[in-house]
Scaffold this motif. Structure first.
Motif, PDB file in Angstrom:
ATOM      1  N   SER A  40       7.172 -44.114  12.013  1.00 26.26           N
ATOM      2  CA  SER A  40       8.110 -44.926  11.233  1.00 26.26           C
ATOM      3  C   SER A  40       9.517 -44.377  11.403  1.00 26.26           C
ATOM      4  CB  SER A  40       7.717 -44.898   9.755  1.00 26.26           C
ATOM      5  OG  SER A  40       8.756 -45.435   8.956  1.00 26.26           O
ATOM      6  N   LEU A  41      10.475 -45.244  11.634  1.00 22.17           N
ATOM      7  CA  LEU A  41      11.859 -44.800  11.815  1.00 22.17           C
ATOM      8  C   LEU A  41      12.515 -44.409  10.500  1.00 22.17           C
ATOM      9  CD1 LEU A  41      13.103 -47.426  14.429  1.00 22.17           C
ATOM     10  CD2 LEU A  41      12.179 -45.130  14.822  1.00 22.17           C
ATOM     11  N   SER A  42      12.030 -44.946   9.396  1.00 18.97           N
ATOM     12  CA  SER A  42      12.640 -44.671   8.098  1.00 18.97           C
ATOM     13  C   SER A  42      11.817 -43.711   7.253  1.00 18.97           C
ATOM     14  CB  SER A  42      12.826 -45.972   7.319  1.00 18.97           C
ATOM     15  OG  SER A  42      11.570 -46.499   6.952  1.00 18.97           O
ATOM     16  N   GLY A  43      10.572 -43.506   7.605  1.00 20.42           N
ATOM     17  CA  GLY A  43       9.697 -42.681   6.788  1.00 20.42           C
ATOM     18  C   GLY A  43       9.173 -43.420   5.567  1.00 20.42           C
ATOM     19  N   ALA A  44       9.467 -44.710   5.474  1.00 17.96           N
ATOM     20  CA  ALA A  44       9.032 -45.535   4.343  1.00 17.96           C
ATOM     21  C   ALA A  44       8.389 -46.803   4.877  1.00 17.96           C
ATOM     22  CB  ALA A  44      10.219 -45.890   3.459  1.00 17.96           C
ATOM     23  N   PRO A  45       7.477 -47.385   4.106  1.00 17.68           N
ATOM     24  CA  PRO A  45       6.861 -48.649   4.547  1.00 17.68           C
ATOM     25  C   PRO A  45       7.902 -49.755   4.648  1.00 17.68           C
ATOM     26  CG  PRO A  45       5.741 -47.766   2.598  1.00 17.68           C
ATOM     27  CD  PRO A  45       6.968 -46.935   2.819  1.00 17.68           C
ATOM     28  N   GLY A  46       7.659 -50.689   5.542  1.00 14.21           N
ATOM     29  CA  GLY A  46       8.546 -51.833   5.682  1.00 14.21           C
ATOM     30  C   GLY A  46       8.322 -52.857   4.587  1.00 14.21           C
ATOM     31  N   ASP A  47       9.344 -53.622   4.275  1.00 14.29           N
ATOM     32  CA  ASP A  47       9.301 -54.697   3.285  1.00 14.29           C
ATOM     33  C   ASP A  47       9.299 -56.015   4.048  1.00 14.29           C
ATOM     34  OD1 ASP A  47       9.849 -56.678   1.409  1.00 14.29           O
ATOM     35  OD2 ASP A  47      11.553 -55.638   0.521  1.00 14.29           O
ATOM     36  N   ALA A  48       8.123 -56.651   4.124  1.00 19.64           N
ATOM     37  CA  ALA A  48       7.978 -57.876   4.912  1.00 19.64           C
ATOM     38  C   ALA A  48       8.898 -58.989   4.420  1.00 19.64           C
ATOM     39  CB  ALA A  48       6.525 -58.344   4.894  1.00 19.64           C
ATOM     40  N   GLU A  49       9.147 -59.074   3.117  1.00 16.68           N
ATOM     41  CA  GLU A  49      10.034 -60.127   2.594  1.00 16.68           C
ATOM     42  C   GLU A  49      11.466 -59.931   3.093  1.00 16.68           C
ATOM     43  OE1 GLU A  49       9.717 -63.082   0.888  1.00 16.68           O
ATOM     44  OE2 GLU A  49       7.638 -62.725   1.440  1.00 16.68           O
ATOM     45  N   ASN A  50      11.945 -58.696   3.078  1.00 15.21           N
ATOM     46  CA  ASN A  50      13.287 -58.440   3.603  1.00 15.21           C
ATOM     47  C   ASN A  50      13.305 -58.667   5.112  1.00 15.21           C
ATOM     48  OD1 ASN A  50      16.062 -57.655   3.200  1.00 15.21           O
ATOM     49  ND2 ASN A  50      15.537 -55.822   4.355  1.00 15.21           N
ATOM     50  N   GLY A  51      12.221 -58.298   5.785  1.00 15.05           N
ATOM     51  CA  GLY A  51      12.117 -58.555   7.223  1.00 15.05           C
ATOM     52  C   GLY A  51      12.203 -60.035   7.531  1.00 15.05           C
ATOM     53  N   ARG A  52      11.584 -60.850   6.688  1.00 14.35           N
ATOM     54  CA  ARG A  52      11.651 -62.307   6.862  1.00 14.35           C
ATOM     55  C   ARG A  52      13.093 -62.792   6.748  1.00 14.35           C
ATOM     56  NH1 ARG A  52      11.075 -67.445   4.548  1.00 14.35           N
ATOM     57  NH2 ARG A  52       9.395 -68.679   5.486  1.00 14.35           N
ATOM     58  N   LEU A  53      13.841 -62.245   5.800  1.00 17.35           N
ATOM     59  CA  LEU A  53      15.253 -62.604   5.647  1.00 17.35           C
ATOM     60  C   LEU A  53      16.076 -62.178   6.861  1.00 17.35           C
ATOM     61  CD1 LEU A  53      15.845 -61.605   1.907  1.00 17.35           C
ATOM     62  CD2 LEU A  53      15.637 -63.916   2.837  1.00 17.35           C
ATOM     63  N   LEU A  54      15.800 -60.999   7.374  1.00 19.77           N
ATOM     64  CA  LEU A  54      16.548 -60.491   8.528  1.00 19.77           C
ATOM     65  C   LEU A  54      16.297 -61.316   9.789  1.00 19.77           C
ATOM     66  CD1 LEU A  54      16.015 -56.689   7.943  1.00 19.77           C
ATOM     67  CD2 LEU A  54      18.219 -57.880   7.935  1.00 19.77           C
ATOM     68  N   MET A  55      15.188 -62.024   9.833  1.00 14.81           N
ATOM     69  CA  MET A  55      14.866 -62.840  11.007  1.00 14.81           C
ATOM     70  C   MET A  55      15.893 -63.956  11.210  1.00 14.81           C
ATOM     71  SD  MET A  55      12.003 -61.718  12.397  1.00 14.81           S
ATOM     72  CE  MET A  55      11.294 -63.058  13.309  1.00 14.81           C
ATOM     73  N   ASN A  56      16.610 -64.325  10.136  1.00 11.50           N
ATOM     74  CA  ASN A  56      17.529 -65.457  10.205  1.00 11.50           C
ATOM     75  C   ASN A  56      18.987 -65.124   9.936  1.00 11.50           C
ATOM     76  OD1 ASN A  56      18.314 -68.263  10.330  1.00 11.50           O
ATOM     77  ND2 ASN A  56      18.405 -68.239   8.115  1.00 11.50           N
ATOM     78  N   LYS A  57      19.287 -63.912   9.582  1.00 14.81           N
ATOM     79  CA  LYS A  57      20.686 -63.654   9.257  1.00 14.81           C
ATOM     80  C   LYS A  57      21.089 -62.241   9.616  1.00 14.81           C
ATOM     81  CE  LYS A  57      20.267 -62.138   4.503  1.00 14.81           C
ATOM     82  NZ  LYS A  57      20.677 -62.343   3.152  1.00 14.81           N
ATOM     83  N   GLY A  58      22.365 -61.998   9.530  1.00 17.63           N
ATOM     84  CA  GLY A  58      22.879 -60.663   9.765  1.00 17.63           C
ATOM     85  C   GLY A  58      22.644 -60.207  11.192  1.00 17.63           C
ATOM     86  N   SER A  59      22.427 -58.952  11.345  1.00 16.80           N
ATOM     87  CA  SER A  59      22.259 -58.356  12.670  1.00 16.80           C
ATOM     88  C   SER A  59      20.900 -58.648  13.277  1.00 16.80           C
ATOM     89  CB  SER A  59      22.478 -56.849  12.590  1.00 16.80           C
ATOM     90  OG  SER A  59      23.796 -56.585  12.211  1.00 16.80           O
ATOM     91  N   ALA A 143      17.308 -48.054  10.249  1.00 18.62           N
ATOM     92  CA  ALA A 143      15.908 -47.660  10.434  1.00 18.62           C
ATOM     93  C   ALA A 143      15.005 -48.459   9.496  1.00 18.62           C
ATOM     94  CB  ALA A 143      15.751 -46.155  10.190  1.00 18.62           C
ATOM     95  N   GLN A 144      15.421 -48.615   8.234  1.00 11.24           N
ATOM     96  CA  GLN A 144      14.599 -49.360   7.280  1.00 11.24           C
ATOM     97  C   GLN A 144      14.526 -50.836   7.643  1.00 11.24           C
ATOM     98  OE1 GLN A 144      12.614 -48.000   4.820  1.00 11.24           O
ATOM     99  NE2 GLN A 144      11.773 -50.066   4.930  1.00 11.24           N
ATOM    100  N   GLU A 145      15.613 -51.392   8.126  1.00 13.07           N
ATOM    101  CA  GLU A 145      15.584 -52.802   8.524  1.00 13.07           C
ATOM    102  C   GLU A 145      14.649 -53.017   9.710  1.00 13.07           C
ATOM    103  OE1 GLU A 145      19.956 -54.364   7.036  1.00 13.07           O
ATOM    104  OE2 GLU A 145      19.813 -53.357   8.976  1.00 13.07           O
ATOM    105  N   VAL A 146      14.595 -52.078  10.639  1.00 12.15           N
ATOM    106  CA  VAL A 146      13.632 -52.179  11.745  1.00 12.15           C
ATOM    107  C   VAL A 146      12.220 -52.196  11.165  1.00 12.15           C
ATOM    108  CG1 VAL A 146      12.620 -50.996  13.744  1.00 12.15           C
ATOM    109  CG2 VAL A 146      15.111 -51.119  13.492  1.00 12.15           C
ATOM    110  N   GLU A 147      11.948 -51.299  10.229  1.00 13.39           N
ATOM    111  CA  GLU A 147      10.622 -51.253   9.602  1.00 13.39           C
ATOM    112  C   GLU A 147      10.324 -52.543   8.851  1.00 13.39           C
ATOM    113  OE1 GLU A 147       8.344 -48.981  10.267  1.00 13.39           O
ATOM    114  OE2 GLU A 147       9.818 -47.943  11.504  1.00 13.39           O
TER     115      GLU A 147
END
Length: 159
Positions: A40-59, A143-147
């Motif tokens: 893991s790049l962040s050392g923390a579990p990923g948040d699938a809901e935030n990942g879903r948001l990142l799929m359409n906006k920002g970087s 790192a967390q956004e990648v996760e």
């Protein structure tokens, strides 16, 4: 009162440093021989809901190049990259982490951006100034956004 405030500030700094200790810096990411990243790049579990948001906006903006049926309400989906439906059935979590972090390790010559990279660019621009960027560059995703993106991608199964 001042001693109390300093004590709280020191505690908060220590907590922040402890959380950051688990973060793998972009230059320290270890890819296996095929381009997967097992840690893991962040050392923390990923948040699938935030990942879903990142799929359409920002970087992130993954749907600029990839189609995803789960995100069809978002409108235009690109066709440059492969559709991501069922991606969790085709790739492991480590594979997806490697692809999101720096797809060029796994797929030399790909058009996909390296989302967790800070060096080795030919000539990145400085926003809309027409000049080359100066100083250290931040990665497109943290790192967390990648996760988070990887956690969301792991929900995209065929069935």
């Amino acid at each position: 009162m001042r001693r109390f405030a300093l004590s709280i500030a020191a505690s908060m700094t220590a907590a922040t440093m402890a959380m950051a200790e688990g973060v793998v810096a972009p230059a320290e990411v270890e890819f296996d021989e095929y381009g997967a990243v097992t840690v893991s790049l962040s050392g923390a579990p990923g948040d699938a809901e935030n990942g879903r948001l990142l799929m359409n906006k920002g970087s992130g903006n993954c749907i600029a190049c990839h189609a995803v049926t789960d995100l069809e309400e978002l409108g235009f989906h690109g066709e440059i990259g492969p559709p991501l439906d069922g991606v969790a059935d085709r790739w492991t979590e480590a594979d997806l982490r490697g692809i999101v972090a720096n797809a060029k390790v796994m797929f030399e010559g790909t058009m996909m951006p390296s989302f967790y990279k800070t060096t080795g660019y030919v000539r990145p621009g400085d926003a809309y100034t027409g000049k080359a960027a100066e100083g250290e560059l931040a990665p497109l995703l943290t790192a967390q956004e990648v996760e988070d993106v990887v956690a969301y991608l792991m929900t995209l199964k065929e069935s």
